[in-house]
Scaffold this active site. Structure first.
Site, PDB file in Angstrom:
ATOM      1  N   ARG A   1       0.797  -1.221   0.000  1.00  0.00           N
ATOM      2  CA  ARG A   1       0.000   0.000   0.000  1.00  0.00           C
ATOM      3  C   ARG A   1       0.828   1.268   0.000  1.00  0.00           C
ATOM      4  NH1 ARG A   1      -2.784  -3.877   1.682  1.00  0.00           N
ATOM      5  NH2 ARG A   1      -0.881  -4.421   2.746  1.00  0.00           N
ATOM      6  N   THR A   2       1.796   1.346   0.899  1.00  0.00           N
ATOM      7  CA  THR A   2       2.521   2.603   1.059  1.00  0.00           C
ATOM      8  C   THR A   2       3.258   2.941  -0.234  1.00  0.00           C
ATOM      9  OG1 THR A   2       2.749   2.059   3.389  1.00  0.00           O
ATOM     10  CG2 THR A   2       4.168   3.807   2.547  1.00  0.00           C
TER      11      THR A   2
ATOM     12  N   LYS B   1      26.910  -2.936  -1.116  1.00  0.00           N
ATOM     13  CA  LYS B   1      28.358  -2.684  -1.221  1.00  0.00           C
ATOM     14  C   LYS B   1      28.894  -1.980   0.010  1.00  0.00           C
ATOM     15  CE  LYS B   1      27.899  -1.944  -6.186  1.00  0.00           C
ATOM     16  NZ  LYS B   1      28.085  -0.912  -7.227  1.00  0.00           N
TER      17      LYS B   1
ATOM     18  N   ARG C   1      11.587   3.711   3.786  1.00  0.00           N
ATOM     19  CA  ARG C   1      11.154   2.685   4.755  1.00  0.00           C
ATOM     20  C   ARG C   1      12.391   1.873   5.122  1.00  0.00           C
ATOM     21  NH1 ARG C   1       5.942  -1.140   4.466  1.00  0.00           N
ATOM     22  NH2 ARG C   1       5.054   0.824   5.199  1.00  0.00           N
TER      23      ARG C   1
ATOM     24  N   HIS D   1       5.183   5.544  11.728  1.00  0.00           N
ATOM     25  CA  HIS D   1       4.714   5.505  10.336  1.00  0.00           C
ATOM     26  C   HIS D   1       3.726   6.677  10.194  1.00  0.00           C
ATOM     27  CE1 HIS D   1       3.553   4.161   6.485  1.00  0.00           C
ATOM     28  NE2 HIS D   1       3.203   2.919   6.735  1.00  0.00           N
TER      29      HIS D   1
END
Ligand code: NCD
Length: 310
Positions: free
Chosen positions: A58-59, A88, A109, A137
């Site tokens: 969703r996000t 890396k 995120r 959030h």
């Protein structure tokens, strides 16, 4: 607080309900214009970079859709922990400094609490926290609150029960900060003992004047809740998988249980769900979780517009 050119790291940045009302009004306008196909390409020429080190449906899609519906574009990597230079050994700060030269806004995120705060300090452009581990959030909280406001007409006076993994559930942490801004709020915090709301969020909520009740049994809140906010037990945050197994199905909203709920109550869930809400509940008019996800698109359109334009 002004949203223009701001980082959005924590819901506690919001201290004025007028800012929220104005954001919700713009989200509503976005929805109306989208339906009428009259959206202006206000973000044309703007680029949003999405850096997701944890899974998302969703996000990620709603930010991407929000940007594109307003004429902007997105840069995205499927799974940053595997496909970005993190492999890396590049630090998050270095990745952000570089991406900030390509994009006008970054959505991050990350599995570590506090990662967004660190990243924002290195970012030359606004950075939006789309979930930092078991931290916060904030944009989910904004769309949750928008959903409550749309469904009830107001937020003041609401009795809100939050159930599930209150310890690791970042959507709950952020939502409680926003609820604390409103008048006569009553919160029922329902979790197993081991998944109780962390002290820092509980203290902030209690200090706001909200009435707080702690419970462990879903049956204690069904009749009193105006909003029943179910959450998933956050399996990925458990080091001890047996401990997860013990609590995973602690609260299940079945059709039978909905019979005890108020007729005008609303059922919410940030999604994804596991077993917390039986599919048979989906056809109940009080089930708002899919509308909630849809509201996320319009809320994020409004937020991006305010951050990038004015
Ligand atoms: C939530 C999250 O990522 O914190 N999902 C979402 O963004 N709607 C909830 C969850 O994963 O349980």
């Amino acid at each position: 607080m002004q949203l223009h050119k701001s980082h959005i790291i924590s819901a506690s940045q919001f201290t004025d309900t007028n800012v929220l009302s104005s954001l919700f009004a713009l989200a509503k306008e976005m929805e109306e214009k989208d339906l009428a196909r009259t959206l202006a390409p206000s973000l044309q020429g703007k680029l949003l970079a999405m850096l997701f080190y944890e899974p998302s449906t969703r996000t990620r899609f709603s930010f991407e859709a929000a940007m594109k519906k307003l004429g902007g574009d997105t840069l995205t990597t499927e799974n940053a922990s595997e496909f970005s230079s993190a492999v890396k050994g590049e630090t998050l700060e270095d990745s952000i400094r570089v991406i900030g030269n390509y994009a006008d806004v970054i959505v991050l995120r990350h599995p570590e609490k506090g990662a967004s705060e660190r990243a924002a300090q290195a970012s030359p452009v606004p950075l939006i926290n789309a979930g930092d581990g078991a931290g916060e959030h904030p944009t989910q909280a904004l769309l949750d609150l928008y959903t409550i406001e749309k469904a009830r007409g107001n937020i003041d006076g609401a009795h809100i029960a939050l159930l599930g993994d209150l310890r690791h559930g970042r959507t709950v942490h952020s939502l409680l900060s926003l609820l604390a801004l409103y008048k006569n709020i009553t919160c029922y915090l329902v979790s197993p003992e081991t998944l109780a709301l962390p002290e820092e969020y509980l203290a902030r909520l209690s200090a706001s004047g909200a009435q707080v009740h702690i419970a462990h049994d879903i049956n204690e809140v069904l009749q009193v809740a105006d909003v029943l906010y179910m959450t998933r037990i956050q399996k990925e945050r458990f080091a001890d998988k047996e401990a997860y197994e013990r609590v995973k199905d602690c609260y299940v909203l079945t059709k039978e249980r909905t019979l005890d709920m108020k007729p005008e109550a609303i059922i919410m869930h940030p999604l994804p769900r596991n077993n917390e809400i039986a599919p048979e509940v989906d056809s109940d008019i009080r089930a708002h979780y899919f509308t909630q996800a849809k509201n996320g698109l319009y809320l994020r359109m409004a937020l991006l517009q305010k951050i990038l334009i004015a």
